[in-house]
Design an enzyme around this catalytic site. Structure first.
Site, PDB file in Angstrom:
ATOM      1  N   ASP A  13       9.071   1.592  -0.081  1.00 24.58           N
ATOM      2  CA  ASP A  13      10.253   2.009   0.685  1.00 24.58           C
ATOM      3  C   ASP A  13      11.490   2.160  -0.179  1.00 24.58           C
ATOM      4  O   ASP A  13      12.614   1.893   0.244  1.00 24.58           O
ATOM      5  CB  ASP A  13      10.516   1.043   1.853  1.00 24.58           C
ATOM      6  CG  ASP A  13       9.255   0.811   2.660  1.00 24.58           C
ATOM      7  OD1 ASP A  13       8.587   1.801   2.962  1.00 24.58           O
ATOM      8  OD2 ASP A  13       8.932  -0.354   2.949  1.00 24.58           O
ATOM      9  N   HIS A  42       5.934   7.923   3.682  1.00 23.53           N
ATOM     10  CA  HIS A  42       6.952   8.514   2.808  1.00 23.53           C
ATOM     11  C   HIS A  42       7.855   9.409   3.654  1.00 23.53           C
ATOM     12  O   HIS A  42       7.408  10.399   4.226  1.00 23.53           O
ATOM     13  CB  HIS A  42       6.292   9.312   1.677  1.00 23.53           C
ATOM     14  CG  HIS A  42       5.654   8.417   0.650  1.00 23.53           C
ATOM     15  ND1 HIS A  42       4.978   8.883  -0.451  1.00 23.53           N
ATOM     16  CD2 HIS A  42       5.624   7.068   0.562  1.00 23.53           C
ATOM     17  CE1 HIS A  42       4.554   7.860  -1.170  1.00 23.53           C
ATOM     18  NE2 HIS A  42       4.923   6.743  -0.574  1.00 23.53           N
ATOM     19  N   ARG A 136     -19.963  -0.354  -1.464  1.00 23.74           N
ATOM     20  CA  ARG A 136     -20.741   0.883  -1.618  1.00 23.74           C
ATOM     21  C   ARG A 136     -21.360   1.359  -0.307  1.00 23.74           C
ATOM     22  O   ARG A 136     -22.404   1.990  -0.292  1.00 23.74           O
ATOM     23  CB  ARG A 136     -21.856   0.719  -2.683  1.00 23.74           C
ATOM     24  CG  ARG A 136     -21.490   1.133  -4.096  1.00 23.74           C
ATOM     25  CD  ARG A 136     -20.397   0.400  -4.796  1.00 23.74           C
ATOM     26  NE  ARG A 136     -20.393  -1.041  -4.828  1.00 23.74           N
ATOM     27  CZ  ARG A 136     -20.877  -1.784  -5.820  1.00 23.74           C
ATOM     28  NH1 ARG A 136     -21.440  -1.232  -6.859  1.00 23.74           N
ATOM     29  NH2 ARG A 136     -20.765  -3.102  -5.776  1.00 23.74           N
ATOM     30  N   GLN A 174       3.747   2.764  -2.216  1.00 26.34           N
ATOM     31  CA  GLN A 174       4.149   1.339  -2.218  1.00 26.34           C
ATOM     32  C   GLN A 174       4.924   1.010  -3.507  1.00 26.34           C
ATOM     33  O   GLN A 174       5.558   1.889  -4.074  1.00 26.34           O
ATOM     34  CB  GLN A 174       2.912   0.469  -2.023  1.00 26.34           C
ATOM     35  CG  GLN A 174       2.168   0.904  -0.770  1.00 26.34           C
ATOM     36  CD  GLN A 174       0.715   0.550  -0.791  1.00 26.34           C
ATOM     37  OE1 GLN A 174      -0.027   0.916  -1.699  1.00 26.34           O
ATOM     38  NE2 GLN A 174       0.289  -0.170   0.217  1.00 26.34           N
TER      39      GLN A 174
HETATM   40  P1  IMP Z   1      -1.603  -3.627   3.723  1.00 27.14           P
HETATM   41  O1  IMP Z   1      -1.306  -2.682   2.591  1.00 27.14           O
HETATM   42  O2  IMP Z   1      -1.530  -2.936   5.059  1.00 27.14           O
HETATM   43  O3  IMP Z   1      -2.850  -4.395   3.505  1.00 27.14           O
HETATM   44  O4  IMP Z   1      -0.422  -4.711   3.753  1.00 27.14           O
HETATM   45  C1  IMP Z   1      -0.246  -5.662   2.714  1.00 27.14           C
HETATM   46  C2  IMP Z   1       1.221  -5.871   2.407  1.00 27.14           C
HETATM   47  O5  IMP Z   1       1.754  -4.671   1.819  1.00 27.14           O
HETATM   48  C3  IMP Z   1       2.106  -6.155   3.618  1.00 27.14           C
HETATM   49  O6  IMP Z   1       3.156  -7.018   3.204  1.00 27.14           O
HETATM   50  C4  IMP Z   1       2.668  -4.794   3.959  1.00 27.14           C
HETATM   51  O7  IMP Z   1       3.898  -4.891   4.668  1.00 27.14           O
HETATM   52  C5  IMP Z   1       2.872  -4.219   2.582  1.00 27.14           C
HETATM   53  N1  IMP Z   1       2.856  -2.745   2.550  1.00 27.14           N
HETATM   54  C6  IMP Z   1       1.777  -1.940   2.522  1.00 27.14           C
HETATM   55  N2  IMP Z   1       2.137  -0.649   2.450  1.00 27.14           N
HETATM   56  C7  IMP Z   1       3.466  -0.627   2.403  1.00 27.14           C
HETATM   57  C8  IMP Z   1       4.438   0.428   2.272  1.00 27.14           C
HETATM   58  O8  IMP Z   1       4.147   1.609   2.169  1.00 27.14           O
HETATM   59  N3  IMP Z   1       5.750   0.043   2.254  1.00 27.14           N
HETATM   60  C9  IMP Z   1       6.106  -1.248   2.317  1.00 27.14           C
HETATM   61  N4  IMP Z   1       5.246  -2.261   2.432  1.00 27.14           N
HETATM   62  C10 IMP Z   1       3.934  -1.956   2.459  1.00 27.14           C
HETATM   63 MG    MG Z   2       7.668   3.689   3.264  1.00 27.16          MG
END
Ligand code: IMP
Ligand code: MG
Length: 332
Positions: A13, A42, A136, A174
């Site tokens: 973000d 995004h 797999r 991310q």
């Molecule tokens: P997951 O990726 O859904 O397994 O979440 C794992 C951690 O990553 C959590 O704390 C989510 O809030 C964070 N997270 C995953 N994708 C994003 C993103 O695109 N922006 C911000 N936080 C993310």
């Molecule tokens: Mg975002």
């Protein structure tokens, strides 16, 4: 530009969507490869419209740009098809045959697994989909009837484009602090998010990359659980106008001041050559809509100088508003 990798500096973000949409238009990108999965949204503001993209590459704003989803990505079929419709990119999007598929059962596992409980995942099921792939037993894009018109060999396409001197961008998702390897484990996502991992997911070798652009926001935010140094209270965040709601999940983001130590770490591990700093207008409202560095107030210039001094690479792009073109571009 030839081949540029864009990564997130902190916990996602940071404004990668906005930064990539700017580069798509300004640098006339020929190819953009999206990596990661549907957990990352995004945000792109273009011509007054807002798009929160979970699957389609943020470079879609350039109608000449070929849009690809890499072999390392996890595709949410319904979300992808919905976004293809909204962005009208049917004729120029390609999905790697070997991208894996994220299914409804993965989302259910994500929301109900005891071991994922305190992590605060997005709930889309990305972690469980990756587990399935590692076992797999995953379904791949080539097995899905609705995806047949879009199937391609992304690694081949992108490497051909690089060899032909085209402008290529690899879209990371991310941020480094959510990396499975380098982040705040166990409060991380299910994959590495560093520049090297983005290349790997797209199928591009490290010698083919010219630039690594890491995107910082002028302050730090985080959604989900896990540490965030010098976290502000919600009241203080609202007062400073740093309080945000996540584009993807609608959750409240926690916030903290810009973190120079983490910034150095992110530049090192990404091998970053350039930085972008977004939302400078939130810290310094007088910057809103500025297009040249000279328009910035003294405090804002000092802040940018301090970042450059500490991280040792130039801040080449500065975001001064939400629209794709609200950018100060300091590149030659
Ligand atoms: P997951 O990726 O859904 O397994 O979440 C794992 C951690 O990553 C959590 O704390 C989510 O809030 C964070 N997270 C995953 N994708 C994003 C993103 O695109 N922006 C911000 N936080 C993310
Ligand atoms: Mg975002």
């Amino acid at each position: 530009m030839p081949c540029t990798v864009v990564t997130g500096a902190f916990w996602g973000d940071e404004g990668k969507g906005k930064t990539i949409s700017y580069l798509a238009l300004k640098d006339q990108l020929d190819v953009c490869v999206r990596t990661g999965s549907v957990n990352a949204a995004h945000t792109v503001w273009y011509q007054g419209n807002r798009y929160a993209l979970h699957m389609v590459p943020a470079a879609f704003v350039n109608e000449k740009c070929r849009l690809l989803i890499g072999a390392g990505a996890n595709v949410h079929v319904a979300k992808l098809l919905e976004e293809v419709e909204v962005t009208n990119v049917k004729n120029r999007i390609g999905i790697d045959n070997q991208a894996s598929i994220i299914e409804e059962k993965h989302s259910i596992q994500d929301k109900t697994s005891a071991h994922l409980k305190g992590i605060g995942t997005t709930g889309w099921g990305v972690g469980p989909a990756i587990e399935e792939r590692v076992r797999r037993t995953a379904k791949l894009a080539k097995d899905v009837p609705e995806l047949q018109p879009y199937l391609t060999d992304v690694a081949k396409e992108v490497n051909n484009a690089i060899d032909a001197g085209k402008n290529v961008l690899l879209e990371g998702t991310q941020g480094l602090m959510l990396s499975l390897f380098h982040g705040t484990y166990p409060y991380v996502t299910g994959r590495d998010t560093s520049a090297s991992a983005i290349c790997s997911e797209a199928g591009v070798g490290p010698t083919k990359v010219d630039n690594v652009l890491t995107v910082f926001k002028a302050f730090v935010t985080r959604v989900g659980a896990g540490p965030i140094p010098r976290e502000l209270t919600k009241e203080e965040a609202i007062k400073r106008r740093w309080f945000e709601i996540a584009a993807g999940t609608g959750r409240e983001r926690r916030s903290a001041p810009f973190n120079f130590e983490l910034a150095k770490k992110t530049v090192t591990i990404n091998g970053a050559t350039q930085a972008a700093v977004t939302k400078l207008d939130i810290l310094y409202p007088q910057c809103k809509g500025a297009k040249t560095y000279n328009e910035l107030p003294e405090g804002a210039k000092q802040f940018i100088n301090e970042i450059e001094k500490q991280i040792g690479i130039p801040v080449v792009l500065i975001g001064t508003g939400p629209e794709a073109l609200d950018v100060i571009d300091r590149r030659k």
